[in-house]
Design a protein around this motif. Structure first.
Motif, PDB file in Angstrom:
ATOM      1  N   GLU A  57      76.824  58.538  13.862  1.00  0.00           N
ATOM      2  CA  GLU A  57      75.937  58.723  12.684  1.00  0.00           C
ATOM      3  C   GLU A  57      74.812  57.850  12.375  1.00  0.00           C
ATOM      4  O   GLU A  57      73.701  58.327  12.063  1.00  0.00           O
ATOM      5  N   ARG A  58      74.823  56.714  12.751  1.00  0.00           N
ATOM      6  CA  ARG A  58      73.666  55.960  13.114  1.00  0.00           C
ATOM      7  C   ARG A  58      72.477  56.638  14.024  1.00  0.00           C
ATOM      8  O   ARG A  58      71.305  56.581  13.602  1.00  0.00           O
ATOM      9  N   GLU A  59      73.085  57.105  15.092  1.00  0.00           N
ATOM     10  CA  GLU A  59      72.052  58.056  15.874  1.00  0.00           C
ATOM     11  C   GLU A  59      71.773  59.231  15.250  1.00  0.00           C
ATOM     12  O   GLU A  59      70.726  59.980  15.889  1.00  0.00           O
ATOM     13  N   GLY A  60      72.163  59.780  14.363  1.00  0.00           N
ATOM     14  CA  GLY A  60      71.978  61.212  13.800  1.00  0.00           C
ATOM     15  C   GLY A  60      72.560  62.233  14.329  1.00  0.00           C
ATOM     16  O   GLY A  60      72.463  63.430  14.103  1.00  0.00           O
ATOM     17  N   VAL A  61      73.551  61.983  15.185  1.00  0.00           N
ATOM     18  CA  VAL A  61      74.362  62.871  15.891  1.00  0.00           C
ATOM     19  C   VAL A  61      75.196  63.572  14.944  1.00  0.00           C
ATOM     20  O   VAL A  61      75.798  64.806  15.071  1.00  0.00           O
TER      21      VAL A  61
END
Length: 122
Positions: A57-61
């Motif tokens: 989620e932090r990486e936007g995946v």
């Protein structure tokens, strides 16, 4: 999944999920299993999967809908970026490994060309 000692387990799981997204085994916007279900399926500690989900989620995946679940990004652009990043990692590791073996760039290119020629024949 068989884990190796080359990277932390959570990173290996993240890469597996990213690869499945890139290969279309998981669809954009698709709901993921819960972290607990993933942990059971992969036989890992639930805390490991919580970390995987947080990092993705932090990486936007992925993104989370509160009370509903975690979903794969809907951005095709994000998937293309992930694909390029993973490819760059593979190439970087290849180059570093070949240099450790004493190969120069011309040797590497010749080896790759030879292998591609063999693949084209098959």
């Amino acid at each position: 999944m068989n884990f190796d000692n080359t990277a932390p387990i959570y990173i290996q799981i993240m890469n597996l999920i990213k690869k499945d997204i890139i290969l279309g085994k998981m669809n954009l916007g698709e709901k993921l299993l819960s972290s607990r279900e993933y942990a059971q399926n992969l036989k890992v500690n639930p805390n490991t999967m919580v970390r995987v989900f947080n990092e993705l989620e932090r990486e936007g995946v992925t993104f989370t809908k509160r009370g509903v679940g975690t979903f794969i990004t809907e951005s095709e652009e994000k998937v293309e970026i992930m694909k390029k990043e993973m490819a760059e990692d593979i190439v970087r590791n290849f180059i570093e490994g070949m240099m450790e073996l004493g190969f120069n760039f011309n040797d590497m290119i010749a080896l790759i060309k030879s292998r591609l020629d063999k693949e084209a024949v098959q």
